[in-house]
Design a protein around this motif. Structure first.
Motif, mmCIF file in Angstrom:
data_model
loop_
_atom_site.group_PDB
_atom_site.id
_atom_site.type_symbol
_atom_site.label_atom_id
_atom_site.label_comp_id
_atom_site.label_asym_id
_atom_site.label_seq_id
_atom_site.Cartn_x
_atom_site.Cartn_y
_atom_site.Cartn_z
ATOM 1 N N MET A 192 0.818 -1.209 0.000
ATOM 2 C CA MET A 192 0.000 0.000 0.000
ATOM 3 C C MET A 192 0.859 1.269 0.000
ATOM 4 N N ARG A 193 1.820 1.377 0.895
ATOM 5 C CA ARG A 193 2.640 2.586 0.959
ATOM 6 C C ARG A 193 3.618 2.702 -0.214
ATOM 7 N N PRO A 194 4.286 1.630 -0.654
ATOM 8 C CA PRO A 194 5.114 1.766 -1.863
ATOM 9 C C PRO A 194 4.323 2.199 -3.090
ATOM 10 N N LEU A 195 3.111 1.698 -3.241
ATOM 11 C CA LEU A 195 2.292 2.114 -4.381
ATOM 12 C C LEU A 195 1.906 3.588 -4.271
ATOM 13 N N ALA A 196 1.676 4.053 -3.040
ATOM 14 C CA ALA A 196 1.355 5.470 -2.850
ATOM 15 C C ALA A 196 2.520 6.360 -3.279
ATOM 16 N N VAL A 197 3.746 5.927 -3.004
ATOM 17 C CA VAL A 197 4.928 6.682 -3.440
ATOM 18 C C VAL A 197 5.096 6.562 -4.954
ATOM 19 N N LEU A 198 4.793 5.393 -5.494
ATOM 20 C CA LEU A 198 4.967 5.158 -6.934
ATOM 21 C C LEU A 198 4.034 6.031 -7.768
ATOM 22 N N ALA A 199 2.845 6.346 -7.253
ATOM 23 C CA ALA A 199 1.857 7.101 -8.033
ATOM 24 C C ALA A 199 2.420 8.424 -8.562
ATOM 25 N N PRO A 200 3.007 9.291 -7.721
ATOM 26 C CA PRO A 200 3.617 10.502 -8.294
ATOM 27 C C PRO A 200 4.966 10.241 -8.950
ATOM 28 N N LEU A 201 5.668 9.186 -8.503
ATOM 29 C CA LEU A 201 6.999 8.913 -9.033
ATOM 30 C C LEU A 201 6.971 8.645 -10.536
ATOM 31 N N VAL A 202 5.971 7.916 -11.003
ATOM 32 C CA VAL A 202 5.928 7.575 -12.428
ATOM 33 C C VAL A 202 5.647 8.798 -13.295
ATOM 34 N N LEU A 203 5.202 9.910 -12.698
ATOM 35 C CA LEU A 203 4.929 11.120 -13.470
ATOM 36 C C LEU A 203 6.133 12.050 -13.547
ATOM 37 N N VAL A 204 7.177 11.787 -12.759
ATOM 38 C CA VAL A 204 8.363 12.656 -12.758
ATOM 39 C C VAL A 204 9.015 12.747 -14.135
ATOM 40 N N PRO A 205 9.086 11.659 -14.945
ATOM 41 C CA PRO A 205 9.679 11.776 -16.283
ATOM 42 C C PRO A 205 8.980 12.769 -17.208
ATOM 43 N N ALA A 206 7.860 13.327 -16.794
ATOM 44 C CA ALA A 206 7.221 14.382 -17.586
ATOM 45 C C ALA A 206 8.158 15.559 -17.785
ATOM 46 N N LEU A 207 9.160 15.698 -16.919
ATOM 47 C CA LEU A 207 10.166 16.753 -17.056
ATOM 48 C C LEU A 207 10.857 16.710 -18.418
ATOM 49 N N LEU A 208 10.920 15.520 -19.032
ATOM 50 C CA LEU A 208 11.617 15.343 -20.306
ATOM 51 C C LEU A 208 10.760 15.713 -21.504
ATOM 52 N N ASP A 209 9.547 16.221 -21.268
ATOM 53 C CA ASP A 209 8.638 16.644 -22.335
ATOM 54 C C ASP A 209 8.387 15.518 -23.338
ATOM 55 N N PRO A 210 7.843 14.384 -22.861
ATOM 56 C CA PRO A 210 7.617 13.254 -23.770
ATOM 57 C C PRO A 210 6.418 13.492 -24.690
ATOM 58 N N SER A 211 6.238 12.592 -25.645
ATOM 59 C CA SER A 211 5.113 12.666 -26.568
ATOM 60 C C SER A 211 3.817 12.333 -25.827
ATOM 61 N N PRO A 212 2.649 12.696 -26.409
ATOM 62 C CA PRO A 212 1.378 12.387 -25.758
ATOM 63 C C PRO A 212 1.210 10.902 -25.437
ATOM 64 N N LEU A 213 1.718 10.025 -26.308
ATOM 65 C CA LEU A 213 1.581 8.601 -26.048
ATOM 66 C C LEU A 213 2.362 8.196 -24.805
ATOM 67 N N VAL A 214 3.549 8.745 -24.639
ATOM 68 C CA VAL A 214 4.347 8.437 -23.445
ATOM 69 C C VAL A 214 3.691 9.050 -22.208
ATOM 70 N N VAL A 215 3.151 10.249 -22.354
ATOM 71 C CA VAL A 215 2.426 10.869 -21.232
ATOM 72 C C VAL A 215 1.267 9.967 -20.813
ATOM 73 N N ALA A 216 0.564 9.416 -21.793
ATOM 74 C CA ALA A 216 -0.550 8.514 -21.490
ATOM 75 C C ALA A 216 -0.064 7.272 -20.744
#
Length: 465
Positions: free
Chosen positions: A298-322
């Motif tokens: 439960m707690r690792p998944l809670a940390v993972l939820a925002p963690l997987v969005l951090v690569p948005a810093l690299l300005d990926p394509s819409p498909l990668v954002v999805a």
């Protein structure tokens, strides 16, 4: 007998065991119909108002008005469900909404009247959903409750997609028909609940009633004054602060990569990604992962939820954002039903509906603020930078929340205290005769005194359920 005090070391409950409960089948079917009908009506009313006024602002107001009751009085309205039998509350709310939708569907209805009637109809949402949430732990026991919550959350996301698509198609031809369909779903839902749910006495006895505002305040004090409930609330509220952002900024984000795909398609892909991930996470984790393992994850998944969005810093394509948004939705759905199940076991009987009102209203406010703040930031900075840094802050916040989690001894003590406080009356009909207990799968024993764990909230959208 399987104790509610510790998660079972056996495998998770099966979908077959969950749907073997007769009352759950009726409640699940009624809820699914209402979900689909609601989303059909949202699409229809939005189009109807736009056709009448040609105003984007009024059209958006028609869509957003369904959230207003939660923001201005969700906990107060949810407290009403504690005062009356849950079945009675659900049926009455369905019938009120059915009648108001019929009035809205009348030809030539002025736009201001439509908005007022729509607001009035949505006032029935908090007590109805609070009653439905509080009823589930009386129907599903032990790990069947957690799996049932996963099913509800996943089907709710699917209903959103189906409802919007069907609503857009029907409303394009005739918005009135879409409103009539929604009204019919409320009529069927009321019938199913009345016929399929056993009569139970109110959770709050008349002798315990005070003032509605005071009773609502007791719900807030219970959620934020009890250490384990407070820890769950912080965990859930925090994860909602970050998981909604890709969906909320999808329209603007899609315009950054017009060369990759059309803006409309890019927006649709990004907006649909989180619900798809939520469906997958709820079904896979809820069904395939053992109860004890879910608690540990439960707690690792809670940390993972925002963690997987951090690569948005690299300005990926819409498909990668999805894909990133899908991963975030998966993580949220993997931890949320487990948090719900623990909330159920720690919450004393008689506070279910009020606790739901507190949690659901808080989530609505937090998600709205998250989209508003990140939208304002995106006016000055690029969307990838805003989402990436916002999510990075989320990783830090979720890590702190996970490290501050109460000890197992504190959790166990809270569960035991809730069990001692909660001594639900047996299910009785209005005449006072005992009703048969909900169907229980063969070979499945009771999971605690009275056949159910004490207390529960219920998720609306991503809310605690």
């Amino acid at each position: 007998m399987v104790s509610d005090e510790q998660p079972s070391t056996e495998g998770p409950a099966t979908f077959r065991e969950v749907f073997a409960q007769r009352e759950y089948r009726f409640v699940f079917t009624a809820g699914t119909l209402v979900w689909i009908g609601d989303y059909i009506a949202k699409a229809a009313v939005t189009l109807l108002v736009y056709r009448e006024t040609e105003s984007v602002a009024l059209s958006a107001a028609a869509f957003a008005i369904s959230y207003l009751p939660w923001l201005i009085g969700g906990p107060l309205l949810a407290t009403l469900a504690e005062r009356h039998p849950y079945r009675q509350v659900m049926v009455a709310c369905d019938l009120v909404r059915m009648a108001l939708l019929l009035v809205i569907a009348m030809p030539g209805m002025p736009t201001p009247v439509i908005l007022i009637l729509l607001f009035a109809a949505n006032l029935a949402n908090p007590p109805s959903q609070a009653a439905r949430s509080a009823l589930l732990p009386l129907i599903l026991t032990g790990d069947r409750l957690v799996v049932g919550l996963s099913v509800n959350a996943s089907v709710g996301q699917a209903a959103q997609v189906v409802g919007y698509l069907a609503g857009a198609a029907i409303a394009a031809a005739n918005p009135t028909v879409a409103l009539l369909v929604n009204s019919a779903t409320f009529a069927v839902s009321a019938t199913l609940v009345r016929l399929g749910v056993a009569a139970r006495p109110p959770a709050m006895k008349a002798a315990h009633r005070s003032h509605l505002i005071r009773e609502t305040g007791e719900g807030f004090r219970m959620v934020f004054g009890q250490p384990v409930l407070r820890a769950i609330a912080i965990l859930v509220f925090s994860v909602m602060l970050f998981s909604i952002v890709p969906e909320g900024l999808a329209a603007a984000w899609a315009g950054r990569h017009a060369e990759d795909m059309s803006q409309g398609l890019a927006q649709a892909v990004i907006m649909a990604a989180n619900p798809v991930g939520f469906i997958l996470g709820g079904l896979i984790v809820g069904r395939l992962v053992a109860p004890a393992r879910r608690i540990a994850l439960m707690r690792p998944l809670a940390v993972l939820a925002p963690l997987v969005l951090v690569p948005a810093l690299l300005d990926p394509s819409p498909l990668v954002v999805a894909l990133l948004a899908t991963g975030c939705g998966f993580a949220v759905a993997g931890m949320l039903p487990t948090a719900n199940g623990l909330f159920v076991r720690v919450l004393p009987d008689g506070f279910r509906a009020r606790a739901f009102g507190v949690m659901a209203s808080g989530i609505q406010v937090i998600q709205g603020l998250a989209v508003l703040v990140t939208g304002l930031l995106a006016e000055r900075f690029s969307i990838p930078v805003v989402v990436g840094l916002w999510s990075s802050a989320g990783v830090l916040l979720m890590t702190v929340a996970a490290l501050a989690w109460p000890s197992q001894a504190t959790v166990d003590a809270s569960i035991n205290a809730a069990r001692r406080q909660g001594s639900p009356d047996p299910v009785r009909s209005s005449s006072g005769s005992s009703q048969p207990e909900p169907d229980r799968p063969a070979g499945k024993p009771d999971d605690g005194p009275g056949g159910h764990p004490p207390g529960s909230p219920d998720p609306h959208r991503h809310a605690v359920t």
